[in-house]
Design a protein around this motif. Sequence first.
Motif, PDB file in Angstrom:
ATOM      1  N   HIS A   1     -53.046  89.248  15.722  1.00 22.72           N
ATOM      2  CA  HIS A   1     -51.634  89.138  15.336  1.00 22.72           C
ATOM      3  C   HIS A   1     -51.044  90.526  15.097  1.00 22.72           C
ATOM      4  CE1 HIS A   1     -48.036  87.339  13.640  1.00 22.72           C
ATOM      5  NE2 HIS A   1     -48.161  88.168  12.622  1.00 22.72           N
ATOM      6  N   ARG A   2     -51.793  91.386  14.411  1.00 20.50           N
ATOM      7  CA  ARG A   2     -51.292  92.727  14.108  1.00 20.50           C
ATOM      8  C   ARG A   2     -51.167  93.572  15.380  1.00 20.50           C
ATOM      9  NH1 ARG A   2     -47.689  95.587  11.832  1.00 20.50           N
ATOM     10  NH2 ARG A   2     -48.369  97.655  11.242  1.00 20.50           N
TER      11      ARG A   2
ATOM     12  N   ARG B   1     -50.452  92.477  18.298  1.00 20.49           N
ATOM     13  CA  ARG B   1     -49.232  91.985  18.945  1.00 20.49           C
ATOM     14  C   ARG B   1     -47.995  92.617  18.295  1.00 20.49           C
ATOM     15  NH1 ARG B   1     -49.597  86.461  18.173  1.00 20.49           N
ATOM     16  NH2 ARG B   1     -51.546  86.523  19.293  1.00 20.49           N
ATOM     17  N   GLU B   2     -47.979  92.696  16.965  1.00 14.86           N
ATOM     18  CA  GLU B   2     -46.850  93.320  16.272  1.00 14.86           C
ATOM     19  C   GLU B   2     -46.715  94.790  16.653  1.00 14.86           C
ATOM     20  OE1 GLU B   2     -46.668  90.712  12.139  1.00 14.86           O
ATOM     21  OE2 GLU B   2     -47.684  92.647  12.130  1.00 14.86           O
ATOM     22  N   LEU B   3     -47.842  95.500  16.720  1.00 15.15           N
ATOM     23  CA  LEU B   3     -47.810  96.911  17.096  1.00 15.15           C
ATOM     24  C   LEU B   3     -47.306  97.079  18.527  1.00 15.15           C
ATOM     25  CD1 LEU B   3     -51.160  98.079  15.478  1.00 15.15           C
ATOM     26  CD2 LEU B   3     -48.856  98.710  14.725  1.00 15.15           C
TER      27      LEU B   3
ATOM     28  N   ASP C   1     -45.243  95.188  19.991  1.00 16.63           N
ATOM     29  CA  ASP C   1     -43.811  94.867  19.986  1.00 16.63           C
ATOM     30  C   ASP C   1     -42.976  95.939  19.296  1.00 16.63           C
ATOM     31  OD1 ASP C   1     -44.188  92.531  21.391  1.00 16.63           O
ATOM     32  OD2 ASP C   1     -44.235  91.257  19.601  1.00 16.63           O
TER      33      ASP C   1
ATOM     34  N   ASP D   1     -43.714  97.500  16.018  1.00 17.93           N
ATOM     35  CA  ASP D   1     -43.870  97.732  14.581  1.00 17.93           C
ATOM     36  C   ASP D   1     -44.558  99.070  14.343  1.00 17.93           C
ATOM     37  OD1 ASP D   1     -42.781  95.264  14.199  1.00 17.93           O
ATOM     38  OD2 ASP D   1     -44.434  94.477  12.992  1.00 17.93           O
TER      39      ASP D   1
ATOM     40  N   ASP E   1     -53.906 100.528  19.751  1.00 15.65           N
ATOM     41  CA  ASP E   1     -53.335  99.531  18.839  1.00 15.65           C
ATOM     42  C   ASP E   1     -54.435  98.723  18.159  1.00 15.65           C
ATOM     43  OD1 ASP E   1     -50.712 100.286  19.397  1.00 15.65           O
ATOM     44  OD2 ASP E   1     -50.445  98.759  20.938  1.00 15.65           O
TER      45      ASP E   1
ATOM     46  N   ALA F   1     -55.037  98.500  14.162  1.00 18.94           N
ATOM     47  CA  ALA F   1     -55.020  97.210  13.468  1.00 18.94           C
ATOM     48  C   ALA F   1     -56.291  97.006  12.660  1.00 18.94           C
ATOM     49  CB  ALA F   1     -54.836  96.073  14.470  1.00 18.94           C
TER      50      ALA F   1
ATOM     51  N   ILE G   1     -53.156  95.292   5.362  1.00 22.19           N
ATOM     52  CA  ILE G   1     -52.657  93.977   5.769  1.00 22.19           C
ATOM     53  C   ILE G   1     -53.705  92.945   5.382  1.00 22.19           C
ATOM     54  CG2 ILE G   1     -51.188  94.796   7.643  1.00 22.19           C
ATOM     55  CD1 ILE G   1     -53.323  93.941   9.596  1.00 22.19           C
TER      56      ILE G   1
END
Length: 69
Positions: A26-27, A29-31, A33, A35, A46, A50, A59
């Motif tokens: 999940h993290r 994916r955020e990076l 995108d 973040d 990434d 994470a 996190i």
Amino acid sequence: MIEALKDDTVINALGGRFKFTSLVQHRVRELMDGDRPLVERNGRTDFEVAVQEVVEGKITLELPAEDEE
């Protein structure tokens, strides 16, 4: 950094490898995108960022609260 994963302390604190993997996925994916990382990137991927964020406790996994009826 990945050496930290040889010690199961972090993985056990999250409730197992499945939850750890889900959190990292999940993290990542955020990076991807856009973040901002919570640790210094220092040329790391990434995925490595994470994992480092999880190892440092930046996190965590939050499960939705169960509704009591």
